[in-house]
Design an enzyme around this catalytic site. Structure first.
Site, PDB file in Angstrom:
ATOM      1  N   HIS A 278      43.935  25.953 -10.515  1.00 37.58           N
ATOM      2  CA  HIS A 278      43.169  24.707 -10.606  1.00 37.58           C
ATOM      3  C   HIS A 278      42.401  24.472  -9.304  1.00 37.58           C
ATOM      4  O   HIS A 278      41.188  24.223  -9.317  1.00 37.58           O
ATOM      5  CB  HIS A 278      44.120  23.542 -10.881  1.00 37.58           C
ATOM      6  CG  HIS A 278      43.437  22.218 -10.999  1.00 37.58           C
ATOM      7  ND1 HIS A 278      43.089  21.662 -12.221  1.00 37.58           N
ATOM      8  CD2 HIS A 278      43.029  21.323 -10.056  1.00 37.58           C
ATOM      9  CE1 HIS A 278      42.488  20.501 -12.016  1.00 37.58           C
ATOM     10  NE2 HIS A 278      42.455  20.268 -10.715  1.00 37.58           N
ATOM     11  N   GLU A 279      43.119  24.568  -8.189  1.00 37.09           N
ATOM     12  CA  GLU A 279      42.477  24.340  -6.892  1.00 37.09           C
ATOM     13  C   GLU A 279      41.480  25.440  -6.552  1.00 37.09           C
ATOM     14  O   GLU A 279      40.476  25.197  -5.880  1.00 37.09           O
ATOM     15  CB  GLU A 279      43.550  24.246  -5.797  1.00 37.09           C
ATOM     16  CG  GLU A 279      44.463  23.031  -5.927  1.00 37.09           C
ATOM     17  CD  GLU A 279      43.699  21.721  -5.860  1.00 37.09           C
ATOM     18  OE1 GLU A 279      42.723  21.631  -5.095  1.00 37.09           O
ATOM     19  OE2 GLU A 279      44.079  20.783  -6.582  1.00 37.09           O
TER      20      GLU A 279
ATOM     21  N   HIS B  23      38.119  24.488  -7.871  1.00 37.25           N
ATOM     22  CA  HIS B  23      37.417  23.570  -6.952  1.00 37.25           C
ATOM     23  C   HIS B  23      36.865  24.345  -5.749  1.00 37.25           C
ATOM     24  O   HIS B  23      35.729  24.127  -5.324  1.00 37.25           O
ATOM     25  CB  HIS B  23      38.376  22.487  -6.450  1.00 37.25           C
ATOM     26  CG  HIS B  23      38.833  21.532  -7.509  1.00 37.25           C
ATOM     27  ND1 HIS B  23      37.980  20.960  -8.425  1.00 37.25           N
ATOM     28  CD2 HIS B  23      40.071  21.029  -7.780  1.00 37.25           C
ATOM     29  CE1 HIS B  23      38.658  20.153  -9.214  1.00 37.25           C
ATOM     30  NE2 HIS B  23      39.929  20.188  -8.858  1.00 37.25           N
TER      31      HIS B  23
END
Length: 425
Positions: free
Chosen positions: A70-71, A74
Site C-alpha cells: 500500500h505504502e 504512494h
C-alpha cells in the site's frame, strides 16, 4: 599558531574517524540483529506450525506485506510526480538500518517492529519544510497528481489481491463463483422443499443474488422473520419462491449436532461435555456451493477477477448494512479476531492462508478509499472540495478533520478489540 591549528585538525579528523567507526559498529550490530530476527522467524514457521507464536508471526508478516505494498503505491507515484519523499520505511518503531542512494534524497529504512511501513512525503498537510522548493510539496501538485498519489495505495492492494487469487487458481484450482447449488443435504429444509443440485439461487430476502459471497452476506443480515426467503431458478427455467426455516446446529471441531425440541442445546452441551464458549452455534438450510475444481490459466484469471469483484461487493454490502443497522458491530473483527482467523484457516492448508491475505488486502483497499477523515478517500474528498470551490482548504482545518477521524477509528478499534477478547473467554 600553526601547531594549534594542526592539533585542531588532528582532533577533528580523529573525532570523524571515531564517529565513522561507531556508525559502522552500530550498522554491523543492526545487521546481526536483523539476521537473527529472520532466522528466528524461519525457525518458528518451519518447526512450530499452528501454535500461538506461529499464528502471530504469520499475521504480522501478512499485515506487513499488505501495508508495505500500500505504502509502496504512494511512494512510487510520489516519486514519479516529483514529490520529495523524506523516508520510505519497512516496519515501524526504532530504526534498525537506513541508507540513501546516490542522487536520491529519500532515506530507505528498516524499522524494528514488523508491522507494515510508511511513506513520509513532503507537503501532505501543507508546506512543512522551508528548505525545499515549492514544487516538491505534494500539496502544490496538480489535483490529478494528488489524487493519483492518494489512490495508488488502494490500487496496489487491489492488484496484490488479484495476483494472490490468480496464484491460488493456478496452483490449487478454483471453484464456480456463481450461485449454482452444488449439493443439497439429505433431510435438510432445502431437501424437504424439493430443491436439487444444479438449481440456482437468484434471490434471497428481497435481494437479487448471483454469487455465493453475496448470498452469505445477505443471510447474516438481521431478519424480522424466522424464515429465509429464497428465489430458486430450476434447471427447467422455472423460478419458485421458498420460505425455509433453518435448522439450528451446534458444531465442535468436525462434529455437527442438530438442535431440536427434544435434543436441546443444553442437553447437547451436557452430554458431550462441551463448554458453550468453545462451540459454534449456527443455522443451516442445507445447500452448498459446487466443489468441482476448475484448472488452467484462463480459468485462474476469470476466478481472480470474479472473486475480487465479489469480495468488493461483499465489503460494500457489509459497510452499508452496518450503517443501516442490518448488521451489528459484533460482526466486525480487529487484530485479535484476525489472529483467530489465521489459526482457523491454517488448519485447512496454505491456499486458505493466501486467500485470507487476498481477502484482507481487498478489505484494506476498500476501507481506505472510503470518504472518511484519516483514510486516503477522506483526503481525496478534500481535493474534490478544492476542485468544486476552486479554493485550497486550510491545511489546519483539514489536519483537524483527519485527527478527529483518526481518534474515532482508534476508539472503534478499541471497542472491536475488547469485543474480540470477550469472545475468547
Amino acid at each position: 599558531m600553526a601547531k594549534k591549528q594542526e592539533e585542531k585538525k588532528v582532533k577533528k579528523e580523529t573525532k570523524e574517524v571515531v564517529k565513522e567507526e561507531k556508525k559502522e559498529s552500530s550498522t554491523l550490530v543492526s545487521i546481526i540483529e536483523l539476521i537473527a530476527i529472520i532466522i528466528g522467524v524461519i525457525i518458528i514457521l518451519v518447526f512450530f506450525p499452528n501454535t500461538v507464536i506461529w499464528n502471530i508471526v504469520v499475521l504480522l508478516l501478512m499485515l506487513t506485506l499488505l501495508i508495505f505494498v500500500h505504502e509502496f503505491g504512494h511512494f512510487i507515484t510520489a516519486k514519479l510526480s516529483g514529490v520529495h519523499v523524506y523516508e520510505f520505511a519497512l516496519g515501524m518503531g526504532p530504526k534498525v538500518l537506513g541508507f540513501k542512494r546516490k542522487n536520491d534524497p529519500t532515506e530507505y529504512t528498516l524499522r524494528a517492529l514488523p508491522i507494515g511501513g510508511y511513506c513520509q512525503m513532503a507537503g501532505e498537510e501543507g508546506e512543512d519544510d522551508d528548505s525545499l522548493p515549492k514544487d516538491k510539496f505534494m500539496c502544490n501538485k496538480s489535483k490529478t497528481k494528488r489524487v493519483i498519489i492518494l489512490v495508488a495505495g488502494v490500487t496496489m492492494n487491489f492488484i496484490t489481491a488479484i495476483v494472490l487469487l490468480f496464484f491460488i487458481g493456478v496452483i490449487w484450482g478454483s471453484t464456480e463463483q456463481r450461485s449454482f447449488i452444488g449439493g443439497v443435504e439429505e433431510g435438510s429444509p432445502a431437501y424437504e422443499a424439493g430443491i436439487v443440485a444444479g438449481d440456482k439461487v437468484v434471490g434471497c430476502n428481497g435481494y437479487k443474488v448471483d454469487t455465493w459471497d453475496k448470498l452469505s452476506v445477505i443471510t447474516t443480515m438481521k431478519n424480522k422473520n424466522d424464515y429465509i426467503e429464497y428465489e430458486i431458478l430450476h434447471k427447467d427455467g422455472k423460478v419458485e419462491t421458498y420460505k425455509l426455516i433453518p435448522d439450528e446446529y451446534i458444531s465442535y471441531e468436525d462434529k455437527d449436532i442438530q438442535v431440536t425440541e427434544e435434543n436441546t442445546k443444553e442437553k447437547i452441551l451436557s452430554e458431550n461435555n462441551w463448554d458453550e464458549k468453545d462451540v459454534t452455534i449456527g443455522k443451516k438450510i442445507g445447500i452448498s456451493a459446487p466443489t468441482e475444481k476448475l484448472t488452467g490459466f484462463v480459468a485462474s484469471i476469470k476466478y481472480a477477477f470474479r472473486k475480487f469483484v465479489n469480495i468488493v461487493v461483499m465489503m460494500l454490502m457489509i459497510i452499508w448494512s452496518l450503517i443501516t443497522g442490518k448488521i451489528g458491530i459484533d460482526a466486525l473483527s480487529g487484530p485479535v479476531g484476525m489472529y483467530t482467523a489465521v489459526g482457523t484457516v491454517a488448519k485447512f492448508g496454505v491456499a486458505n492462508i493466501i486467500y485470507l491475505a487476498a481477502y484482507l488486502s481487498v478489505n484494506l483497499g476498500v476501507l481506505n478509499i472510503l470518504p472518511f477523515p484519516a483514510f486516503d478517500g477522506g483526503r481525496v474528498l478534500f481535493v474534490g472540495i478544492e476542485a468544486i470551490t476552486r479554493k485550497k482548504v486550510d491545511p489546519k482545518v483539514e489536519a483537524a478533520f483527519h485527527s478527529v477521524g483518526f481518534m474515532l477509528l482508534m476508539l472503534l478499534m478499541l471497542v472491536i478489540t475488547c469485543q474480540d477478547i470477550f469472545r475468547l473467554f
